[in-house]
Motif scaffolding. Sequence first.
Motif, PDB file in Angstrom:
ATOM      1  N   LYS A   1     -28.721   5.513  -1.343  1.00 13.68           N
ATOM      2  CA  LYS A   1     -28.838   6.060   0.008  1.00 13.68           C
ATOM      3  C   LYS A   1     -28.364   7.507   0.033  1.00 13.68           C
ATOM      4  CE  LYS A   1     -28.909   2.055   3.015  1.00 13.68           C
ATOM      5  NZ  LYS A   1     -28.388   1.415   4.223  1.00 13.68           N
TER       6      LYS A   1
ATOM      7  N   GLN B   1     -27.222   0.459  -2.822  1.00  8.51           N
ATOM      8  CA  GLN B   1     -26.436   1.236  -1.870  1.00  8.51           C
ATOM      9  C   GLN B   1     -26.153   2.643  -2.375  1.00  8.51           C
ATOM     10  OE1 GLN B   1     -25.877  -0.151   1.155  1.00  8.51           O
ATOM     11  NE2 GLN B   1     -25.269   1.913   1.725  1.00  8.51           N
TER      12      GLN B   1
ATOM     13  N   THR C   1     -33.649  -1.302   2.436  1.00 10.06           N
ATOM     14  CA  THR C   1     -33.465  -2.248   1.346  1.00 10.06           C
ATOM     15  C   THR C   1     -33.860  -3.645   1.803  1.00 10.06           C
ATOM     16  OG1 THR C   1     -31.140  -2.641   1.925  1.00 10.06           O
ATOM     17  CG2 THR C   1     -31.598  -0.900   0.329  1.00 10.06           C
TER      18      THR C   1
ATOM     19  N   GLU D   1     -21.155   4.913   2.299  1.00 11.09           N
ATOM     20  CA  GLU D   1     -22.059   4.054   3.078  1.00 11.09           C
ATOM     21  C   GLU D   1     -21.855   4.268   4.580  1.00 11.09           C
ATOM     22  OE1 GLU D   1     -22.793  -0.752   3.743  1.00 11.09           O
ATOM     23  OE2 GLU D   1     -21.634  -0.024   2.026  1.00 11.09           O
TER      24      GLU D   1
END
Length: 706
Positions: free
Chosen positions: A388, A385, A406, A22
Amino acid sequence: MLEQLSSVFFDEANELLDNLEEQLLALSDNPGDSETIAAVFRAMHTIKGSSAMFGFNEISSFTHEAESAMDQVRNGIIPVTPELITLLLKARDHIRSLLDAGMEVAPEIHQLSENLILEFKVYVQKNGGNVNDPPPQTKKIEKPKHDDKATTWRIKFRPSTTIMQNGTRPELLIKELTELGTATVVPFYNDLPPLSEMDSELCYFSWDVILTTSKTKNDIEDVFIFLDSDSKIEVDKIDLLPGENNKIGEILVSRKDVSQGDVDEILSAKKQLGAMLVDKKIISEEQVRSALAEQQHLKSLNSNGQAQQQAGTQSTTLRISSAKLDQLVDLVGELVTFNARLDQEAVRTDNPTFKNLSEQCDRIAVMMRDISMGLRMVPVGTLFQKFKRTVYDLSTQLGKQVEMVTVGAETELDKTVIEKLNDPLLHLIRNSVDHGIEMPAERHEAGKSETGTVTLSAKHVGAFINISIRDDGKGLDRDAIRDKAIQKGLIKENETHSDEEIFNLIFQPGFSTAKQVTSVSGRGVGLDVVKKDLATLGGTVGIESKRGKGTSFILKIPLTLAIIDGMLVTIGGTTYIIPLNTISECLTSSITQEQMDATFITTQNHGKDLVSINLRKFFKIEEPLPDHQEIVSVYDGDDVFGLVVDKILGSQQTVIKPLGNLYRNCTGINSSTILGDGAVALILDVFQLTSLIKSHLKKGESPAAE
């Protein structure tokens, strides 16, 4: 014990790697973000140190190279580029492979480590960095530098007694001050008189505030710009370093509350400094308390000058096995079934004591159900997540510019459902990036931004959750889909179909309009699997598309696959259950004999037409009709429709049991449950039934039950 510690290491390492992905994707969007760079470095450093501690030397030595590169990025020696992001993402994936390998690393995995280490060295050297970094065993880890942007100030606010008579609220000034940064506030109330002598218009308080902020001294003084002339304000910069073991004596001297000579004299007596200074009346108790607060404030600052969480506010989360959680929910399900049987026996025997016990058991079962189901609920953002990285890799591979957005990531969903949603969502996102989003040049010609957007959103609708995957691409080509469907014999050339029907053809097995087969798409495998996977969850998928504007895939998924509240109804001699969260109201019907023979009927409810499906007719039940029937009105997220049943029995907690493969394709039924007497009841698929009503309204014809 060693196995338990290793298990903790693996759990924490995997969590760090999830966060690291992330952070790297965020860094690709903002390469100059120093906080994200520092977070990536800390993650690498933690993984390296933990793996060395538990004897995973391969992980430690490999991660050291990535950490060394990030250290030079952090110090501004080498830049963050797309090449580095890609390399770091490869390193992150490789660390996970090394974790899966454990202590025994295969030669090919070790060779991959060497290849990636070489890539890091080449990148660092190419960008002016230093590749002669000492090995992990001898590298000196420097203490993080203090963030010079944040300064700690000591503010002494001594308002005049009559300040409030001038319309000034001193407590609001303190509040405004605390909003400038991280603050510790110490009130002084030694001038407070007895209650009988207190004047409500006078101010008896004063304050010390220790403030860590990036604001200047002028900004702080501006808070008190309208202070009256009798009030006093002092703003001094604190020169003591955050996080250091600052002595209380040093703080008092820095505050000019005492002299160094007074401190040395007290210390020579080897007694508590604060108590001795108060005893000798050199300072007051309030001054000592303020100094102690300042000491604690400085201790709580980390290397970035920001306040760390105090011990009292630390999270008390606990990791538990997923299998144990599933076992708990299964046991609660058994308790719910047992309670239903107990309730039936209480009604049958008409024993007051028995009924009381049944009610108590029901309350306990409901509370345990809610708590256990709450434990299984996790934010859908944990699933979002993951994608991504998918969007980043796929857009890079295809030469497109795509960002993922999102919405509603905090929406909670049963963890079992989330686990089963991974593959369907993955297929739909890949489809949006590959087929939906155009190439940058094509988007530019169409007057769009060269960067396309894929939006994942989630929201609750009754007992279901709606998840949409929307892109701002070229939309579906209706004519191309129709031509392909005619070619494959799915429809006839002279037939007329709505846009929705044409769009839904892409869910047929082997259907693809791609002109060539690539590593990403073109084989017609994916969307048919999506529909099947969602059907196993009791969910549906719909499509909305506008040519040149984009496409939306809308998924409707039940919140949980375990326990629900349901309404028991009978149709013929069979008991069915309608999910309680879909029910609007229960109605006594006035259905005519002519209407009883129809599958779809229209009645009046609150002055409006209520279109209903006659389930007795739909399920082809031939048993004698009751004297009157009842209607359960249900809401499907768009409109209210009716379900005609023979009799409504009442509500009951329901443990969902899956249907066998033989009954999996029964229209209008999605699962089953076991009643208290051991009988099986079928759970109605409200959304499938309302879809049949909508289809009837569009076509004006009655679809047959399967």
